[in-house]
Write an enzyme that holds these catalytic residues in place. Structure first.
Site, PDB file in Angstrom:
ATOM      1  N   SER A   1     -10.331  63.740  25.242  1.00 45.08           N
ATOM      2  CA  SER A   1     -10.204  63.678  26.701  1.00 45.08           C
ATOM      3  C   SER A   1     -11.072  64.790  27.288  1.00 45.08           C
ATOM      4  O   SER A   1     -10.735  65.974  27.186  1.00 45.08           O
ATOM      5  CB  SER A   1      -8.744  63.860  27.127  1.00 45.08           C
ATOM      6  OG  SER A   1      -7.976  62.766  26.695  1.00 45.08           O
TER       7      SER A   1
ATOM      8  N   LYS B   1      -8.692  57.973  32.068  1.00 50.39           N
ATOM      9  CA  LYS B   1      -7.801  58.917  31.371  1.00 50.39           C
ATOM     10  C   LYS B   1      -7.368  60.043  32.305  1.00 50.39           C
ATOM     11  O   LYS B   1      -6.202  60.477  32.277  1.00 50.39           O
ATOM     12  CB  LYS B   1      -8.495  59.498  30.134  1.00 50.39           C
ATOM     13  CG  LYS B   1      -7.652  60.540  29.357  1.00 50.39           C
ATOM     14  CD  LYS B   1      -6.323  59.951  28.880  1.00 50.39           C
ATOM     15  CE  LYS B   1      -5.379  61.000  28.310  1.00 50.39           C
ATOM     16  NZ  LYS B   1      -5.781  61.529  27.011  1.00 50.39           N
TER      17      LYS B   1
ATOM     18  N   LYS C   1      -5.798  71.573  30.929  1.00 48.36           N
ATOM     19  CA  LYS C   1      -7.216  71.205  30.895  1.00 48.36           C
ATOM     20  C   LYS C   1      -7.456  69.887  31.611  1.00 48.36           C
ATOM     21  O   LYS C   1      -8.377  69.731  32.413  1.00 48.36           O
ATOM     22  CB  LYS C   1      -7.671  71.137  29.430  1.00 48.36           C
ATOM     23  CG  LYS C   1      -9.106  70.693  29.207  1.00 48.36           C
ATOM     24  CD  LYS C   1      -9.215  69.221  28.821  1.00 48.36           C
ATOM     25  CE  LYS C   1      -8.503  68.900  27.532  1.00 48.36           C
ATOM     26  NZ  LYS C   1      -8.662  67.463  27.126  1.00 48.36           N
TER      27      LYS C   1
END
Length: 299
Positions: free
Chosen positions: A100, A175, A243
């Site tokens: 990701s 995502k 993140k």
């Protein structure tokens, strides 16, 4: 035994990468892996895979190279440079990045790879450790239809919902949206847990009935036990969700989309991390609500 299945190089054997690579081995693929931890390489070998001593060694003969590492810097570290994937994979190979990362990193990687006749798909996943183990991940893919079609049997060995979302970077954009929804959902569940407990309600009974109605969700199904037992061993770490919230916040700003609730939850995730909980599962957002509510922090 001879096989017509493509040979796989797998880079990154963490919480997600190890069970995913093992599912490919179970499906009959030949998998050569590389990661930084020797015990993870030993686990791959025990499952029937082959350990490599470097990225270059792992990818040199592979038809398909799959990366599953924490973030954009790690993807760039394994992809570029004289010891990296692009310099050592054979022309015509397919590179599938299942990490990701930022959509722009995926777009840049696809461009750099094309110059070396290496094809790229960005294919991040959702479903956490349990989804990886059970091979029921949701896989959101960016790239060309032809490359997606070629990779589809491999994806089907890893996940249950597999969708081509658009050109390079589209998988990462979807995502990012996924991580926004998951974080907000976990935060809402955590607030409900504290509210219910402070009200003296039987928490197990309450979560059971809530999950059977419109308030139910995959998040609540997967994380109900974490909330009840205050178990926060990581399936997906707060550090990584921090993140990801940075990715979605930045990407939304770029396109001019407002994230009023998402921005608040991003700050709550950052706060939890600053208080030393970054290594815990993201369901530990409950600890942040406990602190704000004057409760002893548990788990």
């Amino acid at each position: 035994m001879t096989t017509t299945l493509p040979t796989i190089a797998w880079i990154g054997l963490g919480i997600m990468g190890s069970p995913m690579s093992e599912n490919l081995i179970k499906a009959g693929y030949s998998v050569t892996g590389y990661t930084l931890e020797q015990d993870k390489l030993d686990r791959l070998v025990a499952a029937g895979g082959t350990a490599a001593a470097s990225v270059a060694e792992a990818v040199k003969d592979a038809d398909v190279v799959i990366t599953m590492v924490p973030a954009s810097p790690q993807v760039e570290a394994v992809a570029y440079g004289e010891d990296g994937i692009l310099a050592n994979a054979r022309p015509g190979a397919l590179l599938i990045d299942m990490s990701s990362i930022t959509p722009q990193t995926s777009v840049d990687l696809a461009g750099a790879a094309a110059a070396r006749n290496i094809r790229v798909l960005d294919a991040p996943v959702s479903g956490g450790e349990a989804g990886a183990v059970e091979a029921v991940l949701s896989i959101m893919v960016g790239g060309t239809q032809a490359d997606f079609d070629e990779a589809r049997p491999l994806f089907d060995a890893l996940g249950k919902t597999v969708v081509l979302c658009g050109p390079h970077g589209s998988g990462q954009t979807v995502k990012a949206a996924n991580q926004l929804i998951v974080a907000v959902n976990i935060q809402a569940c955590a607030e409900a847990v504290v509210f219910l407990e402070k009200s003296g309600v039987d928490l197990a009974a309450a979560l059971e009935v809530l999950n059977g109605g419109l308030a139910g969700s995959t998040v609540l199904t997967r994380k109900k036990g974490n909330f009840l037992d205050r178990r926060f061993a990581p399936g997906f770490r707060i550090d990584l969700h921090h993140k990801d919230m940075g990715i979605v916040t930045d990407a939304a700003r770029t396109v001019g989309a407002a994230l009023p609730v998402g921005s608040v939850v991003a700050n709550l995730v950052a706060s939890l991390r600053a208080q030393g909980d970054g290594g815990l599962d993201h369901s530990a957002l409950l600890r942040g609500v406990e602190r704000l509510s004057g409760l002893p922090v548990t788990g």
